[in-house]
Scaffold this active site. Structure first.
Site, short mmCIF file in Angstrom:
data_model
loop_
_atom_site.label_atom_id
_atom_site.label_comp_id
_atom_site.label_asym_id
_atom_site.label_seq_id
_atom_site.Cartn_x
_atom_site.Cartn_y
_atom_site.Cartn_z
N ARG A 187 23.82 -3.62 3.55
CA ARG A 187 23.21 -2.20 3.42
C ARG A 187 23.67 -1.41 2.56
NH1 ARG A 187 23.11 2.73 6.37
NH2 ARG A 187 21.02 3.70 6.60
N LYS A 190 2.50 4.41 -4.10
CA LYS A 190 1.65 3.69 -2.81
C LYS A 190 3.01 2.92 -2.18
CE LYS A 190 -2.09 1.19 -1.30
NZ LYS A 190 -2.57 1.93 -0.31
N GLU A 205 -5.39 14.74 1.58
CA GLU A 205 -6.02 13.54 1.80
C GLU A 205 -5.87 13.13 2.93
OE1 GLU A 205 -4.52 10.42 -0.63
OE2 GLU A 205 -2.33 11.15 -0.28
N ARG A 218 -2.41 -0.34 -10.65
CA ARG A 218 -1.72 0.83 -9.75
C ARG A 218 -0.54 0.04 -9.24
NH1 ARG A 218 -4.62 3.44 -4.93
NH2 ARG A 218 -4.45 1.36 -3.86
N1 PLP Z 1 -4.74 7.78 0.14
C1 PLP Z 1 -3.97 7.10 0.81
C2 PLP Z 1 -3.07 8.21 1.61
C3 PLP Z 1 -4.17 5.86 1.24
O1 PLP Z 1 -3.12 5.15 2.01
C4 PLP Z 1 -5.10 5.17 0.57
C5 PLP Z 1 -5.35 3.89 0.83
O2 PLP Z 1 -4.54 3.01 1.39
C6 PLP Z 1 -6.08 5.82 -0.31
C7 PLP Z 1 -5.62 7.24 -0.33
C8 PLP Z 1 -7.17 5.13 -0.65
O3 PLP Z 1 -6.92 4.34 -1.87
P1 PLP Z 1 -7.71 2.92 -2.12
O4 PLP Z 1 -9.28 3.51 -2.60
O5 PLP Z 1 -6.91 2.43 -3.52
O6 PLP Z 1 -7.51 2.16 -1.07
#
Ligand code: PLP
Length: 305
Positions: free
Chosen positions: A119, A169, A201, A70
């Site tokens: 910046r 992420k 989520e 990821r």
């Molecule tokens: N969704 C979000 C917004 C997150 O920040 C995280 C983990 O930090 C997850 C889902 C779960 O992801 P993982 O199982 O890879 O930790």
């Protein structure tokens, strides 16, 4: 020991006899107070960085390959060169675990677009400005025995106000932090984001409901982070008789569900027992959520490295 020796010992090991944490910064292992990043770093100024958190249980890294994959994807999506040679990331993780004597907890990793020296909205030339790479350990002894796992967590819903690339992420965690604070103010544990009437989520986790024995969870898209724990759990569930339906669900459905739970690297599988003040099922951790937690932990530890 002389007084001088004692002071020096305290400085190195801390007052509670704890070792100073050794962190990784751009190729070096340093005491945490010696690891410095520029005020011009784009991670600091622009939130221009991605991250990962890998759980450590009994000195083993869980789902390491998933987190590494990821990270590669996140870096690619925002055009930061992957700074790690083959096998290097695992070597750094192992070195940090050894140097900090970590039994349980996690490793935080962040890669920013680096320090362009001033910046500017425009990305710097990657041939000139190299990414800033930071990794550090977080010790959480007995991480598997959490209160949340035992009693379940309570959540509230909040509007989904994040950007539309939640599959990347990034360290842009202001709104998730604000959502956590809204939950704290409401005296509950977490917040679920709701967009167009459906749950996306949790503030830092993927979420699920169980109805008539079927696990329901939102399908992967740019609407949610592609949880590594989610992927592993669904792989393990596929080997059981439990059915999974990947579709969005509403808060009303969650409140009428038999059970609910969430997943993340730091909380594994954790039951959810209340949504917006309404008990889910019996209001206690459900049997399927508890079983899935056992399955996940057992299998992830078996596959851990
Ligand atoms: N969704 C979000 C917004 C997150 O920040 C995280 C983990 O930090 C997850 C889902 C779960 O992801 P993982 O199982 O890879 O930790």
């Amino acid at each position: 020991m002389t007084r001088q020796g004692c002071t020096r010992r305290k400085r190195i090991y801390g007052d509670r006899n704890k070792m100073t944490r050794i962190v990784y910064l751009n190729g070096e292992y340093l005491p945490e107070d010696k690891a410095k990043v520029s005020i011009f770093d784009r991670g600091f100024v622009m939130g221009d960085a991605v991250y990962e958190v890998t759980a450590v249980v009994g000195r083993k890294l869980l789902d390491f390959a998933g987190h590494e994959a990821r990270l590669t994807r996140s870096l690619g999506e925002i055009g930061i060169e992957n700074p790690f040679a083959e096998g290097e990331l695992l070597a750094i993780h192992r070195e940090l675990l050894a140097r900090n004597d970590i039994e349980d907890g996690g490793i935080y990793l962040q890669v920013s677009r680096g320090n362009p020296g001033d910046r500017d909205f425009v990305f710097p030339d990657p041939a000139v400005v190299k990414p800033t790479v930071v990794l550090y350990t977080q010790s959480k002894p007995g991480v598997l025995q959490s209160e949340s796992a035992l009693h379940g967590v309570r959540v509230i819903s909040v509007p989904e106000l994040r950007w539309h690339r939640r599959d990347i992420k990034t360290v842009q965690l202001l709104y998730p932090s604000m959502a956590k604070m809204m939950a704290k103010k409401a005296h509950v544990d977490d917040a679920w984001f709701v967009e167009d009437g459906f749950v996306t989520e949790g503030s830092s986790n993927n979420v699920y409901i169980v109805k008539d024995g079927v696990i329901i969870t939102r399908p992967l898209s740019t609407d949610i982070l592609h949880g590594i724990t989610r992927a592993a759990l669904l792989r393990y569930v596929a080997e059981t008789q439990i059915a999974v339906e990947e579709r969005p669900f509403t808060i009303a459905e969650a409140q009428a569900a038999d059970e609910s739970f969430l997943t993340s690297a730091s909380s594994f599988v954790t039951p959810v027992v209340e949504v917006d003040g309404v008990a889910v099922g019996t209001g206690k951790p459900g049997p399927i959520a508890q079983r899935l937690r056992e399955i996940y932990i057992e299998e992830a530890l078996k596959a851990g490295i």
